[in-house]
Design a protein around this motif. Structure first.
Motif, short mmCIF file in Angstrom:
data_model
loop_
_atom_site.label_atom_id
_atom_site.label_comp_id
_atom_site.label_asym_id
_atom_site.label_seq_id
_atom_site.Cartn_x
_atom_site.Cartn_y
_atom_site.Cartn_z
N ILE A 5 0.86 -1.09 -0.16
CA ILE A 5 0.24 0.11 0.16
C ILE A 5 0.75 1.12 -0.20
O ILE A 5 1.80 1.37 0.85
CB ILE A 5 -0.98 0.02 1.21
N ILE A 6 0.52 2.25 -1.01
CA ILE A 6 1.25 3.60 -0.98
C ILE A 6 0.13 4.52 -0.68
O ILE A 6 -0.81 4.58 -1.14
CB ILE A 6 1.91 3.82 -2.25
N ILE A 7 0.22 5.17 0.42
CA ILE A 7 -0.75 6.40 0.58
C ILE A 7 0.24 7.76 0.15
O ILE A 7 1.04 8.11 0.79
CB ILE A 7 -0.86 6.33 2.34
N ILE A 8 -0.76 8.50 -0.55
CA ILE A 8 -0.28 9.71 -1.02
C ILE A 8 -0.88 10.73 -0.18
O ILE A 8 -2.09 11.00 -0.08
CB ILE A 8 -0.88 10.06 -2.73
N GLY A 9 -0.02 11.59 0.63
CA GLY A 9 -0.49 12.42 1.68
C GLY A 9 -0.16 12.00 2.88
O GLY A 9 -0.85 11.02 3.41
N GLY A 10 0.29 12.59 3.69
CA GLY A 10 0.83 12.20 5.07
C GLY A 10 0.37 13.07 6.01
O GLY A 10 0.71 12.88 7.15
N ALA A 31 3.97 2.35 2.64
CA ALA A 31 4.87 3.78 2.49
C ALA A 31 3.85 4.86 2.46
O ALA A 31 2.53 5.01 1.82
CB ALA A 31 5.23 3.80 1.07
N LEU A 32 4.02 5.98 3.27
CA LEU A 32 3.33 7.18 3.51
C LEU A 32 4.34 8.24 2.86
O LEU A 32 5.31 8.62 3.55
CB LEU A 32 3.14 7.32 5.06
N ILE A 168 6.15 1.66 9.37
CA ILE A 168 5.65 2.39 7.94
C ILE A 168 6.76 3.19 7.46
O ILE A 168 7.69 3.64 8.56
CB ILE A 168 4.76 3.39 8.66
N ASP A 169 6.98 3.09 6.52
CA ASP A 169 8.04 3.88 5.50
C ASP A 169 7.79 5.23 5.31
O ASP A 169 6.56 5.51 4.56
CB ASP A 169 8.43 3.08 4.28
N PHE A 170 8.37 6.33 5.84
CA PHE A 170 8.03 7.64 5.71
C PHE A 170 8.86 8.17 4.31
O PHE A 170 10.20 8.06 4.70
CB PHE A 170 8.33 8.47 6.66
N ALA A 204 -4.83 10.39 -0.57
CA ALA A 204 -5.13 11.15 0.60
C ALA A 204 -4.43 12.50 0.62
O ALA A 204 -3.93 12.99 1.58
CB ALA A 204 -4.80 10.38 2.01
N ALA A 205 -4.64 13.23 -0.67
CA ALA A 205 -3.89 14.32 -0.86
C ALA A 205 -4.52 15.73 -0.58
O ALA A 205 -4.30 16.71 -1.08
CB ALA A 205 -3.40 14.40 -2.35
#
Length: 344
Positions: A5-10, A31-32, A168-170, A204-205
């Motif tokens: 999972i890659i989340i765009i927007g932290g 990845a965040l 979680i990878d920042f 999640a931008a």
């Protein structure tokens, strides 16, 4: 590099998605991706950081109640020193004769979900808030509990700190492209030259969710709009003042020893937020706020102009149901906030 999972927007939405994925038992790689690790341009930290239950549909009310439950057990969830400065001051939404039917209908929806909201006529409001001017006001809905404001940055940092122990990878970078193979999103390209393969990409931008969706060839009706928040001082001080919303759409609430205000802005206008202007502040002051007796009457204009709050970029979107071509099977989910209340 491949991530499940890659989340765009932290910011608050992306970080909470990562947090609850782990809480629900997901053990895959995450990845965040966040381009602004100081969150100086994030809608989360630029927001007025309020929480309310005064909505017109059950879904919004239930979402707020979920967050309120988290607030109630904040230290249990994040540790003994967890503190977001939650001030449960309530909302007071006022209505004139024309707005009264909507206020009543909304109140019925809120009561059906167990919200602690009272609907009172002008006379009852004055008894509750003796400082309130009710000229032109027919009624108001007041949240006796479960509504107020808090420290948005502190809330975000609690999530971010908790993620450090959840594998979680920042990644600090800007997303520049999203690749697809048919209906599947396969990878994300970053401005540092990296290409990350993905099983699922979460958008999640925030206000830029529309731009991110466009990279995947999807049309998402989300765009940033210019909004201003003004900080001002006034002679009058009301310790029991809730977040007050005038029928005009202008709002005002206490913020420590000062007040913040804004609202009633036009829907048109695109692009990044711009610094608040003296004419815009004057327009807010001319709004003749019905309530608060009013603090604007004691506004020290020179100091207010010199202490303007940072602009608040809000996203305006209409919720749409159904999968998009590249999101079937939840492979490109959008976690998007609506009507400026995503933080809660």
């Amino acid at each position: 590099m491949h991530y499940d999972i890659i989340i765009i927007g932290g910011a608050i939405v992306g970080s909470s998605v990562a947090y609850y994925l782990r809480e629900e038992g997901f053990s895959g790689s995450i990845a965040l991706v966040e381009r602004d690790p100081q969150f100086s341009r994030a809608a989360t930290t630029l927001s007025c950081a309020s929480v309310r239950q005064q909505f017109s549909i059950p879904e919004n009310i239930l979402l707020s109640q979920f967050t309120l439950k988290l607030f109630r057990r904040l230290r249990e969830e994040f540790g003994a020193d967890a503190d977001i400065g939650f001030r449960e001051g309530g909302y007071l939404i006022l209505a004139g004769e024309n707005g009264l039917p909507i206020l009543r209908a909304n109140h019925e929806a809120q009561m059906a979900e167990g919200a602690d909201i009272v609907l009172e006529d002008a006379e009852a409001l004055v008894r509750r808030f003796p400082w309130l001017s009710v000229e032109g006001i027919s009624a108001g809905a007041y949240g006796r509990s479960g509504e107020g404001w808090f420290d948005a940055h502190a809330m975000l940092m609690l999530f971010r700190k908790a993620l450090r122990d959840k594998n979680i990878d920042f990644i600090t970078a800007d997303v520049t492209g999203i690749e697809r193979q048919g209906d599947r999103v396969t990878s994300v390209s970053l401005d540092n030259g990296e290409r990350l393969e993905a099983g699922t990409v979460v958008n999640a931008a925030g206000p830029n969710a529309g731009k991110v969706a466009a990279m995947a060839g999807l049309a998402l009706p989300v765009e940033p709009r210019k909004r201003n928040v003004f900080v001002f001082e006034a002679r009058e001080k009301y310790d029991d003042m809730p977040l007050l919303v005038d029928p005009s759409g202008i709002y005002v609430r206490p913020e420590g020893s000062v007040y913040i205000t804004g609202g009633a802005e036009p829907e048109e206008g695109e692009g990044p937020a711009v610094p608040p202007t003296r004419p815009r502040l004057a327009a807010v002051r001319r709004g003749d706020l019905a309530g608060a007796g009013n603090p604007h009457s004691g506004l020290r204009g020179d100091q207010a102009d010199g202490r303007l709050g940072r602009p608040l970029p809000l996203q305006h979107a209409r919720p749409e149901r159904g999968d998009r071509p590249a999101s079937r099977g939840r492979q490109f989910p959008v976690r998007q906030r609506f009507s400026g209340h995503g933080l809660q």
